[in-house]
Write a protein that holds these residues in place. Structure first.
Motif, PDB file in Angstrom:
ATOM      1  N   MET A   1       0.833  -1.202   0.000  1.00 12.95           N
ATOM      2  CA  MET A   1       0.000   0.000   0.000  1.00 12.95           C
ATOM      3  C   MET A   1       0.871   1.256   0.000  1.00 12.95           C
ATOM      4  O   MET A   1       1.855   1.341   0.732  1.00 12.95           O
ATOM      5  CB  MET A   1      -0.911   0.018   1.226  1.00 12.95           C
ATOM      6  N   ILE A   2       0.493   2.221  -0.818  1.00 12.74           N
ATOM      7  CA  ILE A   2       1.202   3.491  -0.890  1.00 12.74           C
ATOM      8  C   ILE A   2       0.592   4.429   0.146  1.00 12.74           C
ATOM      9  O   ILE A   2      -0.610   4.700   0.133  1.00 12.74           O
ATOM     10  CB  ILE A   2       1.091   4.091  -2.304  1.00 12.74           C
ATOM     11  N   LYS A   3       1.425   4.930   1.051  1.00 14.12           N
ATOM     12  CA  LYS A   3       0.951   5.747   2.161  1.00 14.12           C
ATOM     13  C   LYS A   3       0.857   7.213   1.739  1.00 14.12           C
ATOM     14  O   LYS A   3       1.843   7.793   1.272  1.00 14.12           O
ATOM     15  CB  LYS A   3       1.877   5.586   3.356  1.00 14.12           C
ATOM     16  N   VAL A   4      -0.324   7.800   1.953  1.00 17.11           N
ATOM     17  CA  VAL A   4      -0.631   9.119   1.407  1.00 17.11           C
ATOM     18  C   VAL A   4      -0.961  10.124   2.506  1.00 17.11           C
ATOM     19  O   VAL A   4      -1.629   9.804   3.493  1.00 17.11           O
ATOM     20  CB  VAL A   4      -1.813   9.039   0.421  1.00 17.11           C
ATOM     21  N   LEU A   5      -0.492  11.351   2.312  1.00  7.73           N
ATOM     22  CA  LEU A   5      -0.856  12.495   3.149  1.00  7.73           C
ATOM     23  C   LEU A   5      -1.528  13.533   2.262  1.00  7.73           C
ATOM     24  O   LEU A   5      -0.980  13.919   1.230  1.00  7.73           O
ATOM     25  CB  LEU A   5       0.387  13.096   3.807  1.00  7.73           C
ATOM     26  N   ILE A   6      -2.725  13.968   2.639  1.00  7.86           N
ATOM     27  CA  ILE A   6      -3.415  15.043   1.928  1.00  7.86           C
ATOM     28  C   ILE A   6      -3.163  16.350   2.664  1.00  7.86           C
ATOM     29  O   ILE A   6      -3.453  16.452   3.865  1.00  7.86           O
ATOM     30  CB  ILE A   6      -4.930  14.774   1.828  1.00  7.86           C
ATOM     31  N   VAL A   7      -2.630  17.340   1.963  1.00  5.94           N
ATOM     32  CA  VAL A   7      -2.381  18.660   2.556  1.00  5.94           C
ATOM     33  C   VAL A   7      -3.275  19.660   1.840  1.00  5.94           C
ATOM     34  O   VAL A   7      -3.008  20.052   0.700  1.00  5.94           O
ATOM     35  CB  VAL A   7      -0.896  19.060   2.440  1.00  5.94           C
ATOM     36  N   VAL A  24      -9.631   4.547  -5.986  1.00  7.47           N
ATOM     37  CA  VAL A  24      -8.519   4.075  -6.817  1.00  7.47           C
ATOM     38  C   VAL A  24      -8.020   2.726  -6.339  1.00  7.47           C
ATOM     39  O   VAL A  24      -7.779   1.809  -7.123  1.00  7.47           O
ATOM     40  CB  VAL A  24      -7.368   5.099  -6.832  1.00  7.47           C
ATOM     41  N   GLY A  25      -7.829   2.557  -5.038  1.00  4.57           N
ATOM     42  CA  GLY A  25      -7.316   1.302  -4.492  1.00  4.57           C
ATOM     43  C   GLY A  25      -5.801   1.257  -4.520  1.00  4.57           C
ATOM     44  O   GLY A  25      -5.161   1.835  -5.403  1.00  4.57           O
ATOM     45  N   GLY A  26      -5.237   0.583  -3.539  1.00  8.24           N
ATOM     46  CA  GLY A  26      -3.784   0.468  -3.465  1.00  8.24           C
ATOM     47  C   GLY A  26      -3.117   1.580  -2.691  1.00  8.24           C
ATOM     48  O   GLY A  26      -1.893   1.616  -2.573  1.00  8.24           O
ATOM     49  N   PHE A  27      -3.926   2.522  -2.173  1.00 12.51           N
ATOM     50  CA  PHE A  27      -3.401   3.656  -1.423  1.00 12.51           C
ATOM     51  C   PHE A  27      -3.994   3.660  -0.016  1.00 12.51           C
ATOM     52  O   PHE A  27      -5.175   3.350   0.169  1.00 12.51           O
ATOM     53  CB  PHE A  27      -3.733   4.976  -2.119  1.00 12.51           C
ATOM     54  N   THR A 113      -6.284   8.604 -13.260  1.00 19.02           N
ATOM     55  CA  THR A 113      -5.171   8.421 -14.182  1.00 19.02           C
ATOM     56  C   THR A 113      -3.844   8.791 -13.533  1.00 19.02           C
ATOM     57  O   THR A 113      -2.848   8.072 -13.654  1.00 19.02           O
ATOM     58  CB  THR A 113      -5.383   9.272 -15.453  1.00 19.02           C
ATOM     59  N   ALA A 114      -3.832   9.915 -12.814  1.00 19.57           N
ATOM     60  CA  ALA A 114      -2.609  10.361 -12.152  1.00 19.57           C
ATOM     61  C   ALA A 114      -2.155   9.376 -11.086  1.00 19.57           C
ATOM     62  O   ALA A 114      -0.979   9.013 -11.013  1.00 19.57           O
ATOM     63  CB  ALA A 114      -2.826  11.745 -11.526  1.00 19.57           C
ATOM     64  N   LEU A 115      -3.096   8.926 -10.258  1.00 16.83           N
ATOM     65  CA  LEU A 115      -2.745   8.007  -9.177  1.00 16.83           C
ATOM     66  C   LEU A 115      -2.355   6.633  -9.714  1.00 16.83           C
ATOM     67  O   LEU A 115      -1.429   5.995  -9.207  1.00 16.83           O
ATOM     68  CB  LEU A 115      -3.915   7.876  -8.201  1.00 16.83           C
ATOM     69  N   SER A 116      -3.049   6.180 -10.759  1.00 18.12           N
ATOM     70  CA  SER A 116      -2.727   4.880 -11.346  1.00 18.12           C
ATOM     71  C   SER A 116      -1.352   4.892 -12.003  1.00 18.12           C
ATOM     72  O   SER A 116      -0.584   3.933 -11.885  1.00 18.12           O
ATOM     73  CB  SER A 116      -3.796   4.481 -12.374  1.00 18.12           C
ATOM     74  N   ALA A 117      -1.045   5.993 -12.698  1.00 16.40           N
ATOM     75  CA  ALA A 117       0.268   6.109 -13.326  1.00 16.40           C
ATOM     76  C   ALA A 117       1.368   6.119 -12.267  1.00 16.40           C
ATOM     77  O   ALA A 117       2.416   5.484 -12.428  1.00 16.40           O
ATOM     78  CB  ALA A 117       0.340   7.381 -14.175  1.00 16.40           C
ATOM     79  N   ILE A 230      -4.276   1.524 -15.080  1.00 16.19           N
ATOM     80  CA  ILE A 230      -4.870   2.435 -16.059  1.00 16.19           C
ATOM     81  C   ILE A 230      -5.866   1.687 -16.947  1.00 16.19           C
ATOM     82  O   ILE A 230      -6.971   2.162 -17.202  1.00 16.19           O
ATOM     83  CB  ILE A 230      -3.775   3.095 -16.922  1.00 16.19           C
ATOM     84  N   ILE A 231      -5.492   0.497 -17.394  1.00  8.55           N
ATOM     85  CA  ILE A 231      -6.350  -0.270 -18.297  1.00  8.55           C
ATOM     86  C   ILE A 231      -7.679  -0.614 -17.652  1.00  8.55           C
ATOM     87  O   ILE A 231      -8.719  -0.674 -18.310  1.00  8.55           O
ATOM     88  CB  ILE A 231      -5.618  -1.561 -18.760  1.00  8.55           C
ATOM     89  N   LYS A 232      -7.695  -0.798 -16.327  1.00  6.92           N
ATOM     90  CA  LYS A 232      -8.902  -1.209 -15.626  1.00  6.92           C
ATOM     91  C   LYS A 232      -9.989  -0.141 -15.656  1.00  6.92           C
ATOM     92  O   LYS A 232     -11.162  -0.435 -15.445  1.00  6.92           O
ATOM     93  CB  LYS A 232      -8.572  -1.590 -14.187  1.00  6.92           C
ATOM     94  N   THR A 233      -9.597   1.098 -15.900  1.00  7.38           N
ATOM     95  CA  THR A 233     -10.581   2.175 -15.932  1.00  7.38           C
ATOM     96  C   THR A 233     -11.472   2.093 -17.163  1.00  7.38           C
ATOM     97  O   THR A 233     -12.513   2.764 -17.218  1.00  7.38           O
ATOM     98  CB  THR A 233      -9.898   3.553 -15.916  1.00  7.38           C
TER      99      THR A 233
END
Length: 235
Positions: A1-7, A24-27, A113-117, A230-233
């Motif tokens: 899992m990619i660990k995210v901080l929203i500012v 998105v998943g994975g975050f 798209t941005a997060l998947s890339a 990306i393809i899953k979208t």
């Protein structure tokens, strides 16, 4: 899992970003900070991989946080999420090392798209000390997810695209021709060329031309991003 901080200082925008992130998943959302000071405090105590960063906030702004991150040498990536659309702000954010820039307001498709890339890139580089030129080119030659279409081109269907992708997954360790894939899926070569062209455009397969001693050149395709989100979208 990619660990995210929203500012983000706007609670409503923070909530939208949180909901988008969940889709998105994975975050994994670690925290939401309403200011740069709060963000720096969180970074002192939490491991963060990716920051979704607003630029204009009361007190210290997003550029200040970007500069501080780089000054401390922290291995944290940043995607800017801001209403600032002037070229100077965008250039400045990119110079500070932002991996993408989303201009508010934006649709979920662009966010996805941005997060998947980013997820694809993080997966590719995880545990790898070295990258091949081909792997690096996936990032460098397609750095801007804006180029990825949000809808399927006219004439392509979701069901057939999924069937094509499922078949590609079965032979992802080797290259294949348009004719082979057309036979596997049960469509014409003309139709298959359209699907393979689309998959090439969004960067999940690559194409090379093989010249034999006689006859026409043979176009071979190979899956270069088998775990792409990306393809899953498009399914």
């Amino acid at each position: 899992m990619i660990k995210v901080l929203i500012v983000e200082d706007d609670p409503m925008v923070s909530e939208f970003n949180r909901r988008y992130l969940e889709q998105v998943g994975g975050f994994e959302l670690i925290a939401m900070a309403p200011s740069v000071v709060d963000a720096l405090n969180i970074l002192d105590h939490q491991e963060i991989d990716l920051i979704l960063l607003d630029i204009f906030m009361p007190g210290m702004n997003g550029f200040d946080l970007l500069a501080q991150i780089r000054k401390l040498g922290k291995g944290i990536d940043v995607i800017v999420v801001s209403a600032a659309c002037d070229s100077q702000s965008i250039k400045k954010a990119l110079r500070y090392g932002a991996v993408d820039y989303l201009i508010k307001p934006f649709e979920f498709e662009r966010f996805n798209t941005a997060l998947s890339a980013y997820q694809d890139w993080a997966t590719m580089t995880k545990g790898q000390e070295k990258l091949s030129q081909a792997e690096l080119d996936i990032r460098l030659l397609r750095p801007n997810p804006v180029a990825v279409p949000s809808e399927l081109p006219k004439g392509l269907t979701r069901n057939t695209l999924k069937t094509v992708w499922d078949n590609i997954q079965e032979i992802k360790e080797r290259s294949f021709s348009t004719e082979e894939m057309a036979n596997r899926v049960g469509v014409s070569r003309v139709s298959m060329r359209k699907y393979l062209s689309f998959l090439t455009d969004i960067g999940v397969i690559d194409m090379e031309v093989i010249y034999g001693s006689i006859g026409r050149p043979v176009y071979q395709h190979r899956c270069i991003k088998p775990e792409s989100n990306i393809i899953k979208t498009y399914f």
